[in-house]
Enzyme design. Structure first.
Site, mmCIF file in Angstrom:
data_model
loop_
_atom_site.group_PDB
_atom_site.id
_atom_site.type_symbol
_atom_site.label_atom_id
_atom_site.label_comp_id
_atom_site.label_asym_id
_atom_site.label_seq_id
_atom_site.Cartn_x
_atom_site.Cartn_y
_atom_site.Cartn_z
ATOM 1 N N ARG A 114 0.851 -1.201 0.000
ATOM 2 C CA ARG A 114 0.000 0.000 0.000
ATOM 3 C C ARG A 114 0.880 1.242 0.000
ATOM 4 O O ARG A 114 1.787 1.358 0.822
ATOM 5 C CB ARG A 114 -0.888 0.042 1.253
ATOM 6 C CG ARG A 114 -1.995 -0.938 1.179
ATOM 7 C CD ARG A 114 -2.933 -0.827 2.364
ATOM 8 N NE ARG A 114 -3.732 -2.030 2.398
ATOM 9 C CZ ARG A 114 -4.519 -2.393 3.390
ATOM 10 N NH1 ARG A 114 -4.623 -1.628 4.446
ATOM 11 N NH2 ARG A 114 -5.212 -3.509 3.331
ATOM 12 N N SER A 120 -7.818 -1.004 0.816
ATOM 13 C CA SER A 120 -8.795 -1.281 1.862
ATOM 14 C C SER A 120 -9.538 -0.029 2.339
ATOM 15 O O SER A 120 -10.178 0.631 1.538
ATOM 16 C CB SER A 120 -8.086 -1.983 3.017
ATOM 17 O OG SER A 120 -9.017 -2.421 3.943
ATOM 18 N N HIS A 121 -9.411 0.282 3.617
ATOM 19 C CA HIS A 121 -10.166 1.391 4.200
ATOM 20 C C HIS A 121 -9.437 2.724 4.056
ATOM 21 O O HIS A 121 -9.942 3.747 4.501
ATOM 22 C CB HIS A 121 -10.403 1.098 5.679
ATOM 23 C CG HIS A 121 -9.114 0.796 6.385
ATOM 24 N ND1 HIS A 121 -8.409 -0.362 6.158
ATOM 25 C CD2 HIS A 121 -8.381 1.524 7.240
ATOM 26 C CE1 HIS A 121 -7.305 -0.338 6.873
ATOM 27 N NE2 HIS A 121 -7.259 0.786 7.531
ATOM 28 N N LYS A 174 -2.667 -6.535 -3.799
ATOM 29 C CA LYS A 174 -2.506 -7.740 -2.972
ATOM 30 C C LYS A 174 -2.490 -8.942 -3.906
ATOM 31 O O LYS A 174 -3.280 -8.992 -4.853
ATOM 32 C CB LYS A 174 -3.707 -7.955 -2.048
ATOM 33 C CG LYS A 174 -4.020 -6.866 -1.094
ATOM 34 C CD LYS A 174 -5.104 -7.318 -0.101
ATOM 35 C CE LYS A 174 -6.510 -7.156 -0.635
ATOM 36 N NZ LYS A 174 -7.560 -7.447 0.340
ATOM 37 N N ASP A 200 -14.107 -6.272 2.765
ATOM 38 C CA ASP A 200 -13.796 -7.381 3.681
ATOM 39 C C ASP A 200 -14.037 -7.043 5.147
ATOM 40 O O ASP A 200 -14.071 -7.926 5.988
ATOM 41 C CB ASP A 200 -12.373 -7.923 3.450
ATOM 42 C CG ASP A 200 -11.298 -6.875 3.582
ATOM 43 O OD1 ASP A 200 -11.622 -5.726 3.921
ATOM 44 O OD2 ASP A 200 -10.119 -7.215 3.333
ATOM 45 N N GLU A 216 -10.914 -10.864 13.575
ATOM 46 C CA GLU A 216 -9.937 -9.930 14.117
ATOM 47 C C GLU A 216 -10.637 -8.707 14.675
ATOM 48 O O GLU A 216 -11.733 -8.342 14.224
ATOM 49 C CB GLU A 216 -8.980 -9.478 13.026
ATOM 50 C CG GLU A 216 -8.119 -10.576 12.455
ATOM 51 C CD GLU A 216 -7.099 -9.994 11.495
ATOM 52 O OE1 GLU A 216 -5.990 -9.696 11.940
ATOM 53 O OE2 GLU A 216 -7.427 -9.818 10.317
ATOM 54 N N GLU A 217 -9.929 -8.059 15.600
ATOM 55 C CA GLU A 217 -10.477 -6.839 16.190
ATOM 56 C C GLU A 217 -10.655 -5.726 15.165
ATOM 57 O O GLU A 217 -11.411 -4.792 15.382
ATOM 58 C CB GLU A 217 -9.604 -6.355 17.353
ATOM 59 C CG GLU A 217 -8.101 -6.251 17.078
ATOM 60 C CD GLU A 217 -7.694 -5.196 16.085
ATOM 61 O OE1 GLU A 217 -8.301 -4.117 16.136
ATOM 62 O OE2 GLU A 217 -6.791 -5.436 15.270
ATOM 63 N N LYS A 266 -11.399 -12.268 4.854
ATOM 64 C CA LYS A 266 -12.493 -11.809 5.694
ATOM 65 C C LYS A 266 -13.573 -11.258 4.776
ATOM 66 O O LYS A 266 -13.303 -10.888 3.635
ATOM 67 C CB LYS A 266 -12.031 -10.802 6.726
ATOM 68 C CG LYS A 266 -11.315 -9.589 6.207
ATOM 69 C CD LYS A 266 -10.808 -8.822 7.409
ATOM 70 C CE LYS A 266 -10.308 -7.449 7.039
ATOM 71 N NZ LYS A 266 -8.847 -7.438 6.852
ATOM 72 N N ARG A 284 -0.571 1.105 17.680
ATOM 73 C CA ARG A 284 -1.856 0.598 18.154
ATOM 74 C C ARG A 284 -1.666 0.078 19.586
ATOM 75 O O ARG A 284 -0.736 -0.695 19.837
ATOM 76 C CB ARG A 284 -2.356 -0.547 17.285
ATOM 77 C CG ARG A 284 -2.500 -0.201 15.804
ATOM 78 C CD ARG A 284 -3.576 -1.076 15.175
ATOM 79 N NE ARG A 284 -3.557 -1.065 13.720
ATOM 80 C CZ ARG A 284 -4.021 -0.081 12.946
ATOM 81 N NH1 ARG A 284 -4.481 1.027 13.506
ATOM 82 N NH2 ARG A 284 -4.010 -0.191 11.633
HETATM 83 C C1 G16 Z 1 -5.639 -5.661 7.061
HETATM 84 C C2 G16 Z 1 -5.434 -7.127 7.309
HETATM 85 C C3 G16 Z 1 -5.975 -7.521 8.649
HETATM 86 C C4 G16 Z 1 -5.408 -6.640 9.741
HETATM 87 C C5 G16 Z 1 -5.657 -5.181 9.407
HETATM 88 C C6 G16 Z 1 -4.971 -4.241 10.361
HETATM 89 O O1 G16 Z 1 -6.992 -5.398 6.914
HETATM 90 O O2 G16 Z 1 -6.066 -7.888 6.309
HETATM 91 O O3 G16 Z 1 -5.663 -8.858 8.856
HETATM 92 O O4 G16 Z 1 -5.975 -6.938 10.969
HETATM 93 O O5 G16 Z 1 -5.133 -4.889 8.128
HETATM 94 O O6 G16 Z 1 -3.599 -4.424 10.261
HETATM 95 P P1 G16 Z 1 -2.591 -3.424 10.945
HETATM 96 O O7 G16 Z 1 -2.962 -3.426 12.397
HETATM 97 O O8 G16 Z 1 -1.239 -4.005 10.677
HETATM 98 O O9 G16 Z 1 -2.798 -2.058 10.354
HETATM 99 P P2 G16 Z 1 -7.525 -4.550 5.692
HETATM 100 O O10 G16 Z 1 -9.003 -4.534 5.846
HETATM 101 O O11 G16 Z 1 -6.881 -3.187 5.873
HETATM 102 O O12 G16 Z 1 -7.026 -5.252 4.487
#
Ligand code: G16
Length: 544
Positions: free
Chosen positions: A22, A113-114, A126, A282, A364-365, A377, A497
């Site tokens: 990213r 992602s977000h 990815k 996801d 996951e949280e 997910k 975090r």
């Molecule tokens: C990704 C991963 C998740 C992870 C999250 C946060 O989610 O797929 O498994 O829990 O990032 O990761 P980090 O704490 O390292 O920022 P997503 O939805 O961003 O693809």
């Protein structure tokens, strides 16, 4: 078709993070940047030659351009067939499903992602392997190693491909199939859940829901499933059109970024059920009327009620959660007599457990939950699971969760994020905490007594691979936990975090505000790490 071999130079920052590569859009548009990374995928994965690849993304800015580039590199690298979502759209779980359904050798998802999109936003790529899941570390390490050596890439001098109409075309020797991005995924959902019961609920006139697609990829999926197949009224899906810049907002399903939904759900005329998903579909957020379900609790509730859903009627083989996710699901697993695995952060760590049949549900949280139906997910899946539960139990979201707390106790939980910290300062903070690990066990801080502390490491029970340095954790005598980790998904500096958790079983103490219930731990987190001193921030940027 003419194939060019283009000279390039390695970029040294192409190490995939928690979930792919990213970077800011401008970074991805540097000369050869995307091309290098894609060539490295093909170089390090010889099994892709002569095979089928699935390709799509969340529709963000640069998605369509990147697809054209990837198609030309795929042709030059002798990929037999590329299946692309119409208009370049495919959610992450839909890619996972297509890889599995078609027996493809892998897939490429274009998404950050977000993270925000648009010319000034982020882009990402990815690679998913043949089981449909994110590439494991052995694969991402191989891609990264190739990216440090790359001297040239291969690209076809081929014409622009029309990706806006479903059908088959030929690009030189390579077949391209443009598919409806929604149909297969919607069929899969229909095969898992009790659509009749959910339809009856949505059409009863006594139940209202809203789903916020955040102008990201899930809009077309949610419209088809909720409004067409389940007959929810038009307008149930908010912000349904995928936009290249997500309407200028973060496609992040939490109370901050899904603001309108949150205001609606906590307002006077609140619907019964609210949900949202993220950029690539996801993640999920679940809300009841005036009620937020923490993602860790959501996973535990789904596990405890799984038998109410047709796909899981025979029970669960096991469950898994990432280490920083609360232990709420552990309590459910214990009562069900099934194993519960604790993995590092990152969906890729669930893949082997799912493939080996050791687990059925995982989560996951970070607003992610899913099951063995795909290897990613799955945001909408979680929303449909909740809808199925509500229909089956005839209770509201808050009643279901409060009943869960009465049975298992409540795992008060919160994550505090400190964003865009200078990377050196963030590393220094982690080092300070790491050096405290051996000293603190046995010490008492008010009512909190530290039982153990470590730098979390994981040995995959299926293939024996080892992952170290996955988060600094302090375990307390009454099952409370405090974890520090640096995010692996940010694109600006570092994000710290801090994860906080405490178990409460006293019935009269189950309805507190989480921040209040966790206050002593929050204070201790500051004391151990001197977060304010190290970051210059006296409060987190985001609290979830
Ligand atoms: C990704 C991963 C998740 C992870 C999250 C946060 O989610 O797929 O498994 O829990 O990032 O990761 P980090 O704490 O390292 O920022 P997503 O939805 O961003 O693809």
């Amino acid at each position: 078709m003419e194939i060019s071999v283009v000279s390039t130079h390695p970029y040294h920052d192409q190490k995939p993070g928690t979930s792919g590569l990213r970077k800011q859009v401008a970074h991805f548009r540097k000369a050869h940047y995307l091309e290098n990374f894609v060539q490295c995928i093909f170089d390090s994965q010889p099994g892709l030659r002569g095979a089928e690849l699935i390709l799509g993304g969340d529709g963000r800015f640069f998605n369509r351009e990147a697809i054209q580039i990837i198609l030309r590199i795929a042709l030059a690298n002798e990929i037999r067939k590329v299946t692309v979502g119409r208009a370049g759209i495919l959610s992450t779980p839909a890619v996972s499903h297509l890889i599995r359904k078609r027996g493809a050798a892998g897939g490429i998802v274009l998404s950050a992602s977000h993270n925000p999109g648009g010319p000034g936003g982020d882009f990402g790529i990815k690679f998913n392997v043949a089981n449909g899941g994110p590439a494991p570390e052995s694969v991402t390490n191989a891609i990264y190693a190739a990216s440090r050596e790359i001297q040239h890439y291969r690209i076809a001098q081929s014409p622009h491909v029309d990706i806006d109409h479903v059908g088959h075309t030929q690009l030189g020797e390579m077949e391209i199939e443009i598919v409806d991005p929604v149909a297969d995924y919607a069929d899969l959902m229909e095969s898992l859940f009790d659509f009749d019961a959910m339809r009856a609920l949505l059409q009863s006139g006594r139940f209202q829901m809203r789903f916020d697609a955040m102008h990201a990829v899930t809009g077309p999926y949610a419209r088809e499933i909720l409004e067409e197949r389940l007959g929810a009224p038009q307008g149930t899906v908010m912000r349904p059109e995928p936009l290249a810049d997500f309407g200028g907002r973060h496609p992040d399903p939490n109370l901050t970024h899904a603001r309108e939904l949150a205001e609606l759900m906590f307002g006077r005329e609140a619907p019964d059920f609210g949900a949202a998903s993220d950029g690539d579909g996801d993640r999920n957020m679940i809300l009841g009327r005036g009620f937020f379900v923490s993602p860790s609790d959501s996973l535990a509730v789904l596990a405890a009620n799984a038998r109410l859903v047709p796909a899981y009627r025979d029970g669960l083989r096991g469950v898994a959660r990432s280490m920083p996710t609360s232990q709420a699901v552990d309590a459910v697993a214990q009562s069900l007599g099934i194993p519960c695995y604790e993995t590092p952060t990152g969906w890729k760590f669930f893949g082997n457990l799912l493939d080996d049949g050791r687990i059925t549900l995982c989560g996951e949280e970070s607003f992610g939950t899913s099951s063995d139906h795909v290897r990613e997910k799955d945001g909408l899946w979680a929303v449909l699971f909740w809808l199925n539960l509500i229909a089956a139990r005839g209770e509201s979201v808050s009643e279901i969760v409060r009943d869960h707390w009465r049975r298992f106790g409540r795992h008060y939980y919160s994550r505090h994020d400190y964003e865009e910290i200078d990377s050196d300062r963030a590393e220094a903070l982690m080092e300070r905490v790491r050096s405290a690990l051996p000293e603190l066990p046995g010490q008492e801080f008010g009512a909190l007594r530290i039982r153990a502390a470590d730098d979390f490491g994981y040995t995959d029970p299926v293939d024996g691979s080892i992952s170290t340095g996955q988060g600094l954790r302090f375990l307390f005598e009454d099952d409370a936990r405090l974890v520090y980790r640096l995010s692996g998904t940010g694109t600006h500096g570092a994000t710290l975090r801090v994860y906080l958790e405490r178990h409460e079983t006293r019935p009269e103490q189950l309805d507190q505000d989480s921040q209040y219930a966790l206050a002593p731990l929050i204070e201790l987190a500051e004391q151990i790490a001197d977060i304010t001193g190290c970051t210059g921030k006296d409060r987190p940027d985001v609290v979830t």
